[in-house]
Design a protein around this motif. Sequence first.
Motif, PDB file in Angstrom:
ATOM      1  N   ALA A 259       0.849  -1.187   0.000  1.00 53.25           N
ATOM      2  CA  ALA A 259       0.000   0.000   0.000  1.00 53.25           C
ATOM      3  C   ALA A 259       0.889   1.242   0.000  1.00 53.25           C
ATOM      4  N   PRO A 260       0.328   2.431  -0.276  1.00 54.75           N
ATOM      5  CA  PRO A 260       1.143   3.657  -0.275  1.00 54.75           C
ATOM      6  C   PRO A 260       1.927   3.881   1.015  1.00 54.75           C
ATOM      7  N   ASP A 261       1.377   3.395   2.143  1.00 52.57           N
ATOM      8  CA  ASP A 261       2.094   3.587   3.413  1.00 52.57           C
ATOM      9  C   ASP A 261       3.060   2.446   3.704  1.00 52.57           C
ATOM     10  N   GLY A 262       3.202   1.511   2.744  1.00 54.92           N
ATOM     11  CA  GLY A 262       4.156   0.431   2.912  1.00 54.92           C
ATOM     12  C   GLY A 262       3.585  -0.846   3.481  1.00 54.92           C
ATOM     13  N   ARG A 263       2.354  -0.819   3.990  1.00 56.14           N
ATOM     14  CA  ARG A 263       1.764  -2.028   4.554  1.00 56.14           C
ATOM     15  C   ARG A 263       1.381  -3.008   3.441  1.00 56.14           C
ATOM     16  N   PRO A 264       1.502  -4.315   3.693  1.00 52.58           N
ATOM     17  CA  PRO A 264       1.108  -5.286   2.669  1.00 52.58           C
ATOM     18  C   PRO A 264      -0.416  -5.404   2.585  1.00 52.58           C
TER      19      PRO A 264
END
Length: 422
Positions: A259-264
């Motif tokens: 995701a844009p925030d780095g979360r999968p």
Amino acid sequence: MADFTGITLDASQPFGYRRPEALQETFDAAKESLLRDDGWPNPDKNDELELVADLALEGGGVKGIGLVGAVLVLSEAGYRFRGVAGTSAGAIAASLIAALTKAAQPMVRLKEFMDSMQFSKFMPEGRLHSFLDHEGGKVGSLVADAAILTHRMGLYPGTYLEEWLGPKLNDLGVTTFDHLRLPPDKGQSLPPGHEYSLVVHTSDITRGQLVRLPWDYPNYGVRPDDMDVLGAVRASMSIPFFFEPVTFPARPADVDVPAPDGRPVPRHYDGGTVTWVDGGMLRNFPIHTFDRVEGDSRWPTIGIKLSSLQTQFPPTVSCESAIAVAVHCLRTMMNEWDAYSVDASTAGRTIFVDNGGLTATDFNLTPDQQTMLFLNGVSAATQFIIAMSQNRHVPRNGTEASALVQEWHNRGGSSTGAGTRP
């Protein structure tokens, strides 16, 4: 300014071409300077300086022989290729470059391989391709020829590529992608699953997305290591209408995407079959494939683009049928491959090879045209090496490339002098 004319074929030379003496001296000095100023200290060889680069090779059908001339010049300059990305004809060349590197074979064999290709065998059925390539969608007497498309997905099966390329890859010890796995590298910034020396691009028209092979095989429920290199290249060169596309049996797959925030974010694909066609539909010039995170700047990506600037435009007519609309859409896509309109972040690290006005599907190349394309590649890459030595290094990312282009403009230099700018 160096004079880049007078480069000729010469089988007695190590790389198959000869430069005029003065130009050769300039080139030799440039490659020594580039090694000194831009070489990477290899920790496995007592920090001996090496020129290392990733390559990005544009598609362009038969024009791919121009890529070979440029690659041989980079090899002559001392470059070792760590990763190679390509689309269509660029994927064909990229697979051979990766295989030659893996087998520790001299890169000059790339020309030997390409010289053995019989372009006319790609289209063994006579004049069928004129319906799409030269008639621009006019129906008339060619409708009967084009009727083959009503029961087949392409005019030509593309089997010649498999017959020609397969044995060469096999002889070099490459069949599946596990043969092209990169050795462990603590300093690399490539994401997990991207540790391969070859990446080819194809277009999935079933899912409507770009596919980077072998990286994206998990999205189809299969292991990248098990997949056939030849099959990936065959998919990448499947020009719509001209060559039958590749149908791939996808298995159910569950993968994580960032995701844009780095979360999968979990993503699920059902099984089924998908259709892959030429990667040039979505990304014909994969210059950003090996871009690294900030701080990992050990070596650059060098692009090789088969480009020409159109200055004369013939009279035009509007489309006269639905078939004509489809044909012109295809030709628009293929013409975009040749456009010079690239941004500065690309231009500052790219070798532009004049394609001599040839199209991707001019499969009846004459020997003189093949020689022209090859020597154009030699000339453009020679200019690139000299220009980069003057800059003291090849840009490592888009920001550096943009700054270099701006510097050229501030100096008022010509667009052809460096052999790298649009």
